[in-house]
Motif scaffolding. Structure first.
Motif, PDB file in Angstrom:
ATOM      1  N   ALA A  33      10.392  21.785 -17.742  1.00  0.00           N
ATOM      2  CA  ALA A  33      11.486  20.872 -17.400  1.00  0.00           C
ATOM      3  C   ALA A  33      11.031  19.929 -16.294  1.00  0.00           C
ATOM      4  O   ALA A  33      10.513  20.354 -15.269  1.00  0.00           O
ATOM      5  N   LEU A  34      11.240  18.615 -16.522  1.00  0.00           N
ATOM      6  CA  LEU A  34      10.893  17.601 -15.526  1.00  0.00           C
ATOM      7  C   LEU A  34      12.055  17.327 -14.577  1.00  0.00           C
ATOM      8  O   LEU A  34      11.871  16.787 -13.496  1.00  0.00           O
ATOM      9  N   GLY A  35      13.240  17.637 -15.017  1.00  0.00           N
ATOM     10  CA  GLY A  35      14.440  17.359 -14.244  1.00  0.00           C
ATOM     11  C   GLY A  35      15.654  17.618 -15.106  1.00  0.00           C
ATOM     12  O   GLY A  35      15.567  18.294 -16.134  1.00  0.00           O
ATOM     13  N   VAL A  36      16.784  17.072 -14.671  1.00  0.00           N
ATOM     14  CA  VAL A  36      17.998  17.141 -15.475  1.00  0.00           C
ATOM     15  C   VAL A  36      18.377  15.721 -15.869  1.00  0.00           C
ATOM     16  O   VAL A  36      18.012  14.756 -15.201  1.00  0.00           O
ATOM     17  N   LYS A  37      19.080  15.617 -16.983  1.00  0.00           N
ATOM     18  CA  LYS A  37      19.411  14.299 -17.517  1.00  0.00           C
ATOM     19  C   LYS A  37      20.909  14.185 -17.733  1.00  0.00           C
ATOM     20  O   LYS A  37      21.547  15.067 -18.297  1.00  0.00           O
ATOM     21  N   LEU A  38      21.461  13.068 -17.263  1.00  0.00           N
ATOM     22  CA  LEU A  38      22.862  12.732 -17.462  1.00  0.00           C
ATOM     23  C   LEU A  38      22.956  11.746 -18.604  1.00  0.00           C
ATOM     24  O   LEU A  38      22.235  10.750 -18.640  1.00  0.00           O
ATOM     25  N   SER A  39      23.830  12.041 -19.547  1.00  0.00           N
ATOM     26  CA  SER A  39      24.069  11.131 -20.666  1.00  0.00           C
ATOM     27  C   SER A  39      25.560  11.092 -20.966  1.00  0.00           C
ATOM     28  O   SER A  39      26.330  11.879 -20.419  1.00  0.00           O
TER      29      SER A  39
END
Length: 117
Positions: A33-39
């Motif tokens: 995991a590189l980070g978290v993503k908001l969509s």
């Protein structure tokens, strides 16, 4: 005469609580995991919903916001719906979750699950 490059403001403002939650999530993140993503996928009565998930690949049009606890990516197709928003993490005795103050939202469904722009 060269002018200094203007610093572009972040497309989204994160509270310290939101940054702490991202750090907590990244501490438990799956391998890769590189980070978290908001969509903002299409969902709910009003049309759009907020979704936060782990991301393992940075897409070319995603916005990248570095925080002390990890990286938040904002989906490139969702950014226009989110510019100027504040992302917070709120916990009380009954619920916990990210809360968004979105100046672009023109309305929301009664349950608060989705919004419209």
């Amino acid at each position: 005469m060269a002018t200094a490059a203007r610093v572009r403001p972040a497309p989204l403002i994160l509270t310290s609580s939101a940054e702490a939650r991202i750090a907590d999530l990244m501490g438990k993140a799956p391998a890769g995991a590189l980070g978290v993503k908001l969509s903002t996928p299409r969902r709910g009565c009003s049309g759009l919903a907020y979704s936060v998930d782990y991301v393992t690949e940075a897409k070319p049009f995603d916005e990248k916001i570095d925080t002390a606890g990890g990286t938040l990516f904002v989906d490139g197709g969702s950014i226009l719906y989110l510019v100027g928003s504040t992302m917070d993490w709120v916990e009380d005795d009954f619920t916990a979750g990210f809360v968004f103050n979105n100046p672009n939202a023109k309305g929301a469904c009664g349950c608060g699950e989705s919004f419209t722009v």
